[in-house]
Design a protein around this motif. Structure first.
Motif, mmCIF file in Angstrom:
data_model
loop_
_atom_site.group_PDB
_atom_site.id
_atom_site.type_symbol
_atom_site.label_atom_id
_atom_site.label_comp_id
_atom_site.label_asym_id
_atom_site.label_seq_id
_atom_site.Cartn_x
_atom_site.Cartn_y
_atom_site.Cartn_z
ATOM 1 N N TYR A 27 -5.575 7.001 -15.125
ATOM 2 C CA TYR A 27 -6.096 5.773 -15.724
ATOM 3 C C TYR A 27 -4.994 5.142 -16.556
ATOM 4 O O TYR A 27 -4.265 5.843 -17.252
ATOM 5 N N GLY A 28 -4.870 3.839 -16.497
ATOM 6 C CA GLY A 28 -3.841 3.163 -17.278
ATOM 7 C C GLY A 28 -3.823 1.678 -16.999
ATOM 8 O O GLY A 28 -4.862 1.072 -16.697
ATOM 9 N N THR A 29 -2.628 1.096 -17.067
ATOM 10 C CA THR A 29 -2.454 -0.330 -16.816
ATOM 11 C C THR A 29 -1.209 -0.550 -15.964
ATOM 12 O O THR A 29 -0.263 0.231 -16.030
ATOM 13 N N GLY A 30 -1.242 -1.587 -15.155
ATOM 14 C CA GLY A 30 -0.095 -1.965 -14.343
ATOM 15 C C GLY A 30 0.282 -0.966 -13.272
ATOM 16 O O GLY A 30 1.419 -0.958 -12.801
ATOM 17 N N MET A 31 -0.643 -0.124 -12.857
ATOM 18 C CA MET A 31 -0.323 0.950 -11.920
ATOM 19 C C MET A 31 -0.331 0.516 -10.460
ATOM 20 O O MET A 31 0.259 1.177 -9.617
ATOM 21 N N GLY A 32 -1.011 -0.548 -10.140
ATOM 22 C CA GLY A 32 -1.111 -0.996 -8.751
ATOM 23 C C GLY A 32 -1.565 -2.433 -8.704
ATOM 24 O O GLY A 32 -1.485 -3.162 -9.694
ATOM 25 N N PRO A 33 -2.092 -2.853 -7.565
ATOM 26 C CA PRO A 33 -2.524 -4.238 -7.402
ATOM 27 C C PRO A 33 -3.798 -4.548 -8.194
ATOM 28 O O PRO A 33 -4.544 -3.640 -8.557
ATOM 29 N N ALA A 34 -4.027 -5.821 -8.431
ATOM 30 C CA ALA A 34 -5.232 -6.243 -9.147
ATOM 31 C C ALA A 34 -6.485 -5.868 -8.368
ATOM 32 O O ALA A 34 -7.486 -5.444 -8.940
ATOM 33 N N GLU A 35 -6.433 -6.002 -7.053
ATOM 34 C CA GLU A 35 -7.563 -5.654 -6.191
ATOM 35 C C GLU A 35 -7.414 -4.216 -5.702
ATOM 36 O O GLU A 35 -6.312 -3.775 -5.368
ATOM 37 N N LEU A 36 -8.505 -3.492 -5.610
ATOM 38 C CA LEU A 36 -8.508 -2.124 -5.126
ATOM 39 C C LEU A 36 -7.958 -2.046 -3.702
ATOM 40 O O LEU A 36 -8.339 -2.835 -2.841
ATOM 41 N N ALA A 37 -7.054 -1.097 -3.467
ATOM 42 C CA ALA A 37 -6.525 -0.825 -2.125
ATOM 43 C C ALA A 37 -6.830 0.627 -1.794
ATOM 44 O O ALA A 37 -6.557 1.517 -2.603
ATOM 45 N N THR A 38 -7.429 0.868 -0.634
ATOM 46 C CA THR A 38 -7.778 2.227 -0.230
ATOM 47 C C THR A 38 -6.924 2.645 0.966
ATOM 48 O O THR A 38 -6.437 1.810 1.720
ATOM 49 N N PHE A 39 -6.765 3.952 1.129
ATOM 50 C CA PHE A 39 -5.884 4.459 2.181
ATOM 51 C C PHE A 39 -6.514 4.359 3.553
ATOM 52 O O PHE A 39 -7.729 4.302 3.704
ATOM 53 N N GLN A 40 -5.641 4.340 4.543
ATOM 54 C CA GLN A 40 -6.016 4.513 5.943
ATOM 55 C C GLN A 40 -5.049 5.536 6.507
ATOM 56 O O GLN A 40 -3.871 5.537 6.154
ATOM 57 N N LEU A 41 -5.529 6.414 7.352
ATOM 58 C CA LEU A 41 -4.665 7.401 7.975
ATOM 59 C C LEU A 41 -3.639 6.707 8.864
ATOM 60 O O LEU A 41 -3.936 5.688 9.492
ATOM 61 N N ASP A 42 -2.416 7.275 8.918
ATOM 62 C CA ASP A 42 -1.396 6.692 9.778
ATOM 63 C C ASP A 42 -1.598 7.152 11.224
ATOM 64 O O ASP A 42 -2.584 7.824 11.544
ATOM 65 N N ALA A 43 -0.656 6.820 12.095
ATOM 66 C CA ALA A 43 -0.774 7.151 13.520
ATOM 67 C C ALA A 43 -0.829 8.654 13.759
ATOM 68 O O ALA A 43 -1.327 9.105 14.797
ATOM 69 N N ASN A 44 -0.337 9.459 12.799
ATOM 70 C CA ASN A 44 -0.361 10.919 12.906
ATOM 71 C C ASN A 44 -1.504 11.534 12.107
ATOM 72 O O ASN A 44 -1.492 12.729 11.825
ATOM 73 N N ASN A 45 -2.479 10.685 11.732
ATOM 74 C CA ASN A 45 -3.638 11.129 10.945
ATOM 75 C C ASN A 45 -3.248 11.729 9.599
ATOM 76 O O ASN A 45 -3.846 12.703 9.139
ATOM 77 N N ARG A 46 -2.240 11.138 8.967
ATOM 78 C CA ARG A 46 -1.795 11.583 7.648
ATOM 79 C C ARG A 46 -2.078 10.501 6.615
ATOM 80 O O ARG A 46 -2.093 9.321 6.915
ATOM 81 N N MET A 47 -2.277 10.958 5.382
ATOM 82 C CA MET A 47 -2.499 10.029 4.277
ATOM 83 C C MET A 47 -1.169 9.404 3.873
ATOM 84 O O MET A 47 -0.119 10.040 4.005
ATOM 85 N N PRO A 48 -1.192 8.188 3.340
ATOM 86 C CA PRO A 48 0.053 7.520 2.961
ATOM 87 C C PRO A 48 0.616 8.021 1.624
ATOM 88 O O PRO A 48 -0.126 8.463 0.750
ATOM 89 N N PHE A 49 1.931 7.938 1.509
ATOM 90 C CA PHE A 49 2.616 8.248 0.258
ATOM 91 C C PHE A 49 2.933 6.973 -0.521
ATOM 92 O O PHE A 49 3.399 7.044 -1.644
ATOM 93 N N ALA A 50 2.673 5.825 0.078
ATOM 94 C CA ALA A 50 2.818 4.527 -0.580
ATOM 95 C C ALA A 50 1.622 3.682 -0.177
ATOM 96 O O ALA A 50 1.196 3.705 0.979
ATOM 97 N N LEU A 51 1.066 2.969 -1.144
ATOM 98 C CA LEU A 51 -0.112 2.145 -0.886
ATOM 99 C C LEU A 51 -0.028 0.913 -1.773
ATOM 100 O O LEU A 51 0.083 1.039 -2.992
ATOM 101 N N ALA A 52 -0.038 -0.252 -1.157
ATOM 102 C CA ALA A 52 0.028 -1.527 -1.879
ATOM 103 C C ALA A 52 1.207 -1.548 -2.858
ATOM 104 O O ALA A 52 1.097 -2.009 -3.984
ATOM 105 N N GLY A 53 2.340 -1.001 -2.413
ATOM 106 C CA GLY A 53 3.550 -1.004 -3.237
ATOM 107 C C GLY A 53 3.569 0.043 -4.336
ATOM 108 O O GLY A 53 4.429 0.018 -5.202
ATOM 109 N N THR A 54 2.616 0.975 -4.308
ATOM 110 C CA THR A 54 2.503 1.991 -5.355
ATOM 111 C C THR A 54 2.850 3.363 -4.788
ATOM 112 O O THR A 54 2.418 3.707 -3.697
#
Length: 77
Positions: A27-54
């Protein structure tokens, strides 16, 4: 800038508890985008290590991201 005000184990809700392989919420401030961004699995069914520039580093390693927003994000430790 980015400010992290609290870290919580997402299963036990215990503050400042990180369990390898567990999910933690920051929890904090300035950690990511103003709008919530949720993950999607990549082509290898893996979770992302970067999301919306975070990215989150834990002990120097990028953590898989579940969701990010300006005030809250969750990662797999």
């Amino acid at each position: 800038g980015v400010a992290v005000n609290a870290l919580q184990n997402s299963a036990s809700y215990t503050a400042n508890q990180v369990t390898p392989g567990g999910i933690v919420t920051l929890y904090g401030t300035g950690m990511g985008p103003a709008e919530l961004a949720t993950f999607q699995l990549d082509a290898n069914n893996r979770m992302p290590f970067a999301l919306a520039g975070t990215k989150v580093l834990m002990n120097g390693y990028e953590a898989p991201l579940l969701y990010v927003s300006a005030n809250q994000l969750s990662v797999v430790a």
